[in-house]
Scaffold this motif. Structure first.
Motif, PDB file in Angstrom:
ATOM      1  N   LEU B 695     111.771  81.017 -12.355  1.00 18.23           N
ATOM      2  CA  LEU B 695     110.501  81.654 -11.987  1.00 18.23           C
ATOM      3  C   LEU B 695     109.695  81.979 -13.239  1.00 18.23           C
ATOM      4  O   LEU B 695     108.482  81.763 -13.289  1.00 18.23           O
ATOM      5  N   MET B 696     110.376  82.506 -14.257  1.00 16.28           N
ATOM      6  CA  MET B 696     109.669  82.842 -15.486  1.00 16.28           C
ATOM      7  C   MET B 696     109.127  81.589 -16.167  1.00 16.28           C
ATOM      8  O   MET B 696     108.043  81.604 -16.752  1.00 16.28           O
ATOM      9  N   SER B 698     107.944  79.114 -14.722  1.00 14.82           N
ATOM     10  CA  SER B 698     106.679  78.791 -14.053  1.00 14.82           C
ATOM     11  C   SER B 698     105.547  79.624 -14.642  1.00 14.82           C
ATOM     12  O   SER B 698     104.425  79.149 -14.797  1.00 14.82           O
ATOM     13  N   LEU B 699     105.855  80.898 -14.957  1.00 15.78           N
ATOM     14  CA  LEU B 699     104.827  81.744 -15.580  1.00 15.78           C
ATOM     15  C   LEU B 699     104.433  81.150 -16.931  1.00 15.78           C
ATOM     16  O   LEU B 699     103.241  81.034 -17.245  1.00 15.78           O
ATOM     17  N   VAL B 702     102.089  78.185 -16.428  1.00 13.56           N
ATOM     18  CA  VAL B 702     100.664  78.452 -16.150  1.00 13.56           C
ATOM     19  C   VAL B 702      99.982  79.038 -17.370  1.00 13.56           C
ATOM     20  O   VAL B 702      98.791  78.813 -17.592  1.00 13.56           O
ATOM     21  N   LEU B 703     100.728  79.788 -18.177  1.00 13.71           N
ATOM     22  CA  LEU B 703     100.118  80.322 -19.392  1.00 13.71           C
ATOM     23  C   LEU B 703      99.778  79.187 -20.358  1.00 13.71           C
ATOM     24  O   LEU B 703      98.742  79.232 -21.040  1.00 13.71           O
ATOM     25  N   LEU B 800     102.032  71.183 -12.060  1.00  8.03           N
ATOM     26  CA  LEU B 800     102.175  71.076 -10.601  1.00  8.03           C
ATOM     27  C   LEU B 800     103.581  70.621 -10.243  1.00  8.03           C
ATOM     28  O   LEU B 800     104.234  71.164  -9.350  1.00  8.03           O
ATOM     29  N   HIS B 803     106.066  73.471 -10.927  1.00  5.14           N
ATOM     30  CA  HIS B 803     106.033  74.529  -9.899  1.00  5.14           C
ATOM     31  C   HIS B 803     106.632  74.032  -8.598  1.00  5.14           C
ATOM     32  O   HIS B 803     107.279  74.781  -7.868  1.00  5.14           O
ATOM     33  N   PHE B 804     106.406  72.754  -8.298  1.00 14.13           N
ATOM     34  CA  PHE B 804     106.981  72.223  -7.063  1.00 14.13           C
ATOM     35  C   PHE B 804     108.501  72.297  -7.112  1.00 14.13           C
ATOM     36  O   PHE B 804     109.157  72.728  -6.166  1.00 14.13           O
ATOM     37  N   ASP B 806     110.126  74.328  -8.720  1.00  9.37           N
ATOM     38  CA  ASP B 806     110.410  75.752  -8.591  1.00  9.37           C
ATOM     39  C   ASP B 806     110.438  76.189  -7.114  1.00  9.37           C
ATOM     40  O   ASP B 806     111.358  76.883  -6.673  1.00  9.37           O
ATOM     41  N   ILE B 807     109.444  75.763  -6.339  1.00 17.00           N
ATOM     42  CA  ILE B 807     109.444  76.221  -4.938  1.00 17.00           C
ATOM     43  C   ILE B 807     110.553  75.558  -4.137  1.00 17.00           C
ATOM     44  O   ILE B 807     111.079  76.148  -3.201  1.00 17.00           O
TER      45      ILE B 807
END
Lengths: 341, 825, 114
Positions: B695-696, B698-699, B702-703, B800, B803-804, B806-807
């Motif tokens: 999860l981190m 992913s952060l 985006v940063l 993208l 993150h995918f 990730d989900i």
């Protein structure tokens, strides 16, 4: 235009004649699905006939509009009459959506009823349960009534008694199909499938494996003998007993038993009181069967000898090895097997 | 910027001209790729046809010994696999859609021309590989449906099933890439003014088709993956002795397989909907209904697969549900048939060969559809399935429906593809012979089926009443074969010395007829604007019908309007040819063959070179005339979204189905697990930690995107490194977890839980690994010159994907780890 | 020639709807952590056993949605992209439920080997 009409007329007559031909002929077509011999098969055929009639009506409607459109209500390029400019007509479109929908409903109702009717969850009361185990490429039948008969490739059942087949596979997926007694059911490893029906007419019906199961899929046939309850009881009684001791007069058969006992045959085949193999078919009453090798050949000494000499020649891919028996040994063994009535 | 795309000379250049052999091998032009597909598929059509004739000869008489059982099984397997995967699909998607669709929507090429070329070369690898197994002991011989557990190593020890499995996986990749490509093209690159309801019916059919490909193929991929694991690593996905069930294969296969039938049938509906109005000189009757019915068919086709499995004993509830959905499809299909007839009604017919085939298709397909209703009735299907009745049925659908449409399409579009007319005389001869041969071969099969003849039998007994019809069918099959020979002769003669085709030989209605035959390399000199349905018809006749009536009375086809013949106003940048698609496919071939025959050295070389080639293909990008440079002009319907981003999202949508198949298998098999440690072995605290890391990451991702959007490259690198580091932490924890499980005695082969767990979590791990590599390549390329804000899209794309992944983990973490105690479902 | 180079340099991204700032991302990340902590707690609390499955599913959907909407920008980007993704997601969901029903709820066969 005239020529076209006469072509269509003769085509229609041909199709009708052919259709009629398909419905008859139980004698010439022993595996046909139309001359039904059980309740299950009859339900299916009734449904089939209903759908066929409706299908033919729809086909006629399509063909008639098609012919009208091409030959009567259109012109050819070069003809001065300009084409129509209609791009839609709500009434027509609603009609050809709604009418098929109604036909579908008319088919669906009896379909769903037959689905539930033909697949009872529990065996019907008083039914004869038989365990069917499919192997590459033969069938093993065990009667789950008091007789505990175990036989292969030839199934005997009485008329008027509900039959419940419990289908299991020993290896890959097969499919149990006796067209005149009803629809097929896949035999799936690890899954207890069943088939329920009541045969109504005595006779000998051919069956076959209907799911591709390897090299000799085509050679995995069998027979179902539907008998009157009396005949069936007599058959069951004969099968329950071990094969009688071989009279001394039949020296060949007696010699053959020794050949059998001292050969690798015993590892795979059971003969009650002689051997306890379980990989191949039970041979206890082999001589009483009409066919052999998964129902593909008549059970006669010549064929049996040929089979033992080279099984792979008769049934490609078969697991039974050629044992290299020749001459007298072979003839004795054949005589022994044929004596197992 | 050494090699800028060079502006094209102003005079239109026929796309077939120039470049030589290298030009064809490196081509990225959709029309040339289409021709490559077409030639390959037509060649394979001949092979598939010969295989059918061999089968027909063997069935000439009872107990025939012309060929062995083994060879017969190879023949029907290869016939089915070839016709479906190597002939019909490539002809429809690869050839006609590739060629016609961009022209019909007024585009200059597909969205991703290099990907298109890559699709073709990968397809070729799959096709070659499928046949190569012959060298290593024989062709695949378990049917095109390859029912487990017959395909397991124990029952099929040869290499041929391995070849079959891997070839299908490779063909699946090719088809998926094509589908993503066409989907983005049709959604975004339609000409100005071409709203969805102005699209041609063919494009509509293809749009729904590619959506079906995207949503159905992943199920096949998963099924084949399981088979591969079973055969290579000794898992038991389809082996009953371990609690698994071979029925899982059937569900996964038909989940793909029934949409596949519509993947084949919908394009043919589209083709007929093009041919019938043109040759009737009338607009298509009930266009909106036709569109809605295509959408409805596509939608329903996803929920009917069980009708292939009525005999497997799914139980009466499932039987009824699938019977109902299957029959519902008849309604939209009926709408199509009657709409075609209504289109002919009142028309002024131009009786050409293409129209003959289209009209014949309407009738033949109706017959196939009506027998389909019989199978949809589950009890009737119990008598008909796996009998020759079904063989008759699906040949009426796939030959009478699809092949007839394709023959129509060949006669219809051939002048556009080659610039040469086909012989009408030979065409009509072929038509009548095809009609006789086809109906003579397949109509009697209805009776054979009703008389109980099962499918896939290499021989049959005497005295069953089947011999006469079988002999009749064999004779007719040879007539059919001869009719195709006529077609090949026609095609060759036309190419060699056919009459030159005008731009618009049939008084066409759609945009492909507005360009010369064959079309210029860039399709349209200037961007096209569309004013309505039947775009080209409106261009040449205008509205109101006055000019139409006048030209009709004179019996003339109007010339192509001036504005379509005008020279380009601006220089046109056609995509530069690329050698990488060919190289990547070549490497893929090395990897596959190395894996199959255990030649690890060739596999390593191929894999390494493939990686280099993929990197090369990505780096080639900035020099390359991509579409997105003038997005408004090339993709008027993109809404400002970059095509690559749209493509990635499409891919992610398809990935959802892939993971859903894996997760569903896990949940189903967990409930059947026995022996072995089972799910209680899982440790939540450890995995909570790795979940946190992911999860981190992913952060951080985006940063990184945020930084590059602000133009801060150094910060972006920092955040990217953080993302990769956290990704590696996640992978490290996973490896640690797996090692722990191994030590506790849980291997992939131990039990159902083990195999599903390792496959699901491992596949996700592979996705994470790919993500890390992708991030690394972005990081590396950020040190090149010119890396700035303009590269934000590259970062967004990898984001993208990241993150995918990730989900997907969010779902896995909940279903696998947190719900470990839940028994079954 | 220079004109083309120009186009490559700038690209079409300028017109994009603005993405959120770093602050918003951090807030989403914190929310994700809290949700994960909640999930683990729910899985461990015996008292919540009866409602565990629905609660866990809801929490997972929340996390899923947060990432898709904010990290993947579906909330800011064109609805078209959401459609692409939701289409796939819907098909995936249908497939999952269908297989679950076929194998678990509608399965009336006892497994022979157990």
């Amino acid at each position: 235009m005239k020529r076209a009409r006469s072509i269509f007329a003769s085509a229609a007559i041909f199709v009708l004649a052919a259709l009629l031909q398909g419905c008859g002929g139980g004698e010439q077509h022993p595996l046909n699905t139309i001359t039904t011999k059980s309740d299950f098969a009859r339900w299916i055929t009734n449904l089939f006939v209903e759908i066929t009639v409706l299908d033919l009506l729809v086909l006629a409607a399509v063909l008639i509009t098609f012919i009208l459109a091409i030959f009567f209500f259109s012109t050819r390029v070069g003809n001065p009459a300009p084409p129509s400019t209609t791009t839609s007509d709500l009434r027509v479109e609603i009609a050809y959506t709604l009418i098929p929908a109604l036909i579908i409903i008319a088919i669906l109702v009896p379909t769903v009823r037959t689905i539930f009717r033909s697949q009872p969850y529990l065996p019907p009361k008083g039914s004869l349960q038989i365990e069917v185990v499919a192997h590459q490429w033969w069938w093993d039948f065990s009667y789950m009534d008091s007789s505990h008969i175990n036989t292969a490739n030839e199934l005997h059942i009485p008329t008027g008694v509900p039959i419940r087949l419990n289908l299991e596979s020993n290896d890959v997926i097969h499919s149990f199909w006796v067209p005149q007694l009803g629809g097929k059911r896949d035999v799936v490893p690890g899954q207890a499938n069943e088939l329920t029906f009541t045969a109504s007419v005595p006779g000998e019906y051919l069956g076959e494996c209907a799911e591709f199961c390897g090299e000799s899929h085509a050679n995995m046939r069998f027979r179902v003998f539907v008998q009157t309850p009396e005949q069936f009881a007599a058959w069951e009684k004969a099968q329950e007993a071990p094969p009688g001791t071989i009279p001394a007069s039949e020296t060949a058969a007696a010699e053959g038993q020794k050949v059998f006992e001292n050969s690798p045959c015993t590892t795979c085949h059971t003969i009650s009181g002689v051997s306890k193999g379980y990989i191949g078919p039970n041979l206890t009453h082999f001589g009483s069967r009409t066919t052999m090798a998964g129902g593909i050949e008549q059970n006669d000494p010549h064929n049996v000898a040929e089979w033992i000499t080279d099984p792979n020649q008769v049934k490609p891919g078969v697991y039974m090895p050629a044992l290299g028996l020749r001459g007298t040994q072979l003839n004795d063994l054949v005589a022994y097997l044929e004596s197992l009535k | 910027m050494a090699a800028q795309p060079k502006p094209l000379p102003l005079e239109p250049r026929n796309y077939l001209k120039g470049g030589g052999l290298i030009g064809w091998l490196t081509t990225v032009d959709h029309k040339r790729v289409a021709v490559l597909y077409g030639v390959t598929a037509l060649f394979l059509l001949g092979i598939g046809g010969l295989e059918a004739l061999v089968m027909r000869l063997q069935l000439w008489e009872p107990n025939n010994h012309l060929i062995s059982a083994h060879f017969y099984n190879e023949m029907f397997t290869m016939h089915g696999t070839t016709m479906i995967f190597l002939v019909l699909m490539p002809l429809e998607l690869g050839f006609f859609t590739n060629f016609v669709m961009p022209l019909q929507i007024g585009a200059r090429d597909v969205a991703f021309p290099r990907l298109n070329a890559l699709s073709f070369w990968i397809f070729l690898v799959g096709a070659v590989l499928m046949h190569l197994s012959w060298i290593w002991g024989g062709f695949p011989n378990r049917g095109w449906f390859g029912y487990a557990n017959l395909t397991e190593s124990y029952y099929s020890p040869g290499l041929n099933i391995d070849f079959w499995d891997i070839s299908l996986l490779i063909l699946g990749v090719s088809t998926l890439l094509t589908a993503i490509n066409f989907f983005v093209t049709m959604v975004m690159m339609r000409a100005k003014g071409m709203s969805y309801m102005r699209m041609t019916l063919f494009c509509w059919a293809m749009l729904v088709t590619v959506i079906l490909v995207l949503l159905a193929f992943p199920a096949l991929t998963v099924g084949l993956l399981f088979l591969l694991l079973d055969r290579f690593f000794g898992t038991h996905f389809y082996i009953a002795a371990y609690g698994a069930t071979p029925i899982l294969w059937q569900h996964l296969f038909w989940l793909f397989g029934h949409p596949e039938v519509y993947i084949l049938a919908l394009p043919s509906f589209g083709i007929i909907s093009e041919i019938v109005p043109v040759f009737s000189r009338k607009p298509l009757f009930g266009y909106p209904m036709m569109v809605y019915s295509i959408i409805l068919i596509g939608f329903l086709s996803y929920g009917v697969w069980g009708h292939h499995m009525f005999a497997t004993g799914m139980g009466p509830v499932a039987d009824s549900a699938f019977a109902i959905t299957s029959m519902l499809i008849a309604i939209p299909t009926g709408i199509k048939i009657f709409s075609w007839i209504a289109t002919v009604w009142g028309g002024s017919l131009r009786m050409k060969t293409a129209f003959y085939f289209a009209l014949a298709m309407i009738v033949e397909f109706t017959i196939g559809g009506l027998s389909g209703i019989m199978h949809a009735s589950a009890p009737v299907d119990l008598q008909q399935t796996d009998s020759y009745f079904v063989v008759a049925h699906f040949h009426y659908v796939l030959f009478g429906g699809v092949m007839f449409a394709l023959l129509g399409a060949i006669y219809y579009w051939w002048p556009k593809v080659t610039g040469k007319m086909l012989s009408e005389k030979l065409g009509k001869w072929q038509f009548w012979l095809t009609i006789i041969g086809f109906n003579g071969t397949f109509f009697p099969m209805h009776w054979l089926g009703t008389w109980g003849m099962p499918r896939r039998v290499y021989t049959y007994g005497a005295g069953l009443g089947w011999t006469g019809l079988n002999q009749f069918e064999t004779v007719c099959a040879f007539i059919l074969g001869f009719s195709f020979l006529l077609m090949y002769i026609n095609l060759v003669l036309s190419t060699a010395r056919g009459e030159d085709a005008p731009a618009d030989p049939w008084d066409g209605r759609t945009l492909e007829w507005a360009v010369s035959s064959p079309p210029p390399e860039y399709n349209f000199a200037n961007p096209v604007e569309v004013e309505g349905r039947d775009a080209y018809w409106l261009m040449k006749y205008g509205r109101g019908g006055a000019r139409e009536a006048q030209m009709f009375a004179e019996g003339k086809i109007p010339p192509v309007p001036q504005n379509m013949q005008a020279p380009p106003e601006k220089p046109i940048h056609v995509p530069t040819p690329s050698i990488f698609p060919l190289l990547i496919a070549g490497c893929l071939f090395m990897v596959a063959i190395g894996l199959l025959i255990g030649w690890w050295r060739i596999m390593e070389i191929g894999g390494g070179t493939m990686f280099i080639c993929i990197v090369g293909m990505c780096l080639e990008y900035p020099k390359w005339g991509e579409k997105s440079h003038n997005l408004d002009e090339e993709a008027p319907h993109s809404l400002g979204i970059d095509l690559r981003k749209a493509g990635l999202w499409t891919f992610l949508g398809s990935e959802c189905v892939f993971f859903a198949s894996l997760i569903a298998t896990y949940v189903v098999y967990k409930s059947r697990n026995f022996g072995g440690p089972g799910a209680s072995i899982l440790e939540i605290p450890l995995t909570s930690g790795s979940t946190f890391a992911l999860l981190m990451s992913s952060l951080m991702m985006v940063l990184a995107l945020h930084s590059i959007e602000q133009g801060r490259v150094k910060w972006m690198r920092f955040w990217l490194v953080c993302t990769m580091a956290l990704g590696c932490v996640f992978l490290g924890v996973e490896a640690f977890e797996f090692l722990g499980f191994f030590q506790k005695g849980l291997a992939m082969q131990t039990d159902l839980f083990g195999q599903c767990f390792y496959t699901l979590v491992g596949t996700h791990g592979v996705h994470v690994t790919i993500g890390v590599i992708w991030l690394g390549s972005i990081l590396a390329s950020s040190f090149r010159k010119n890396f700035g804000k303009s590269k934000a899209l590259s970062v967004e794309m990898v984001g993208l994907y990241w993150h995918f992944v990730d989900i997907v983990w969010v779902v896995i973490f909940t279903l696998v780890y947190l719900m470990q105690q839940v028994k079954g479902a | 020639m220079s004109e083309i180079t120009q186009v490559i340099e700038t690209g079409p991204f300028e017109e994009h709807p603005a993405h959120p700032g770093a602050g918003a991302y951090v807030i989403v990340a914190v929310a994700l952590c809290i949700l994960t902590a909640l999930e683990v707690t729910v899985a461990y609390l015996p008292a919540l056993r009866p409602v565990m499955i629905p609660v866990l599913i809801i929490l997972a959907i929340a996390k899923f949605a947060l990432i898709a909407m904010f990290f993947m920008h579906l909330h800011y980007d064109s609805r078209l992209l959401s459609t692409f993704f939701l289409g796939g997601l819907l098909a995936a969901f249908v497939l999952f439920i269908a297989l679950l029903f076929l194998f678990v709820y509608l399965d009336r066969h006892r497994a022979i080997i157990m």
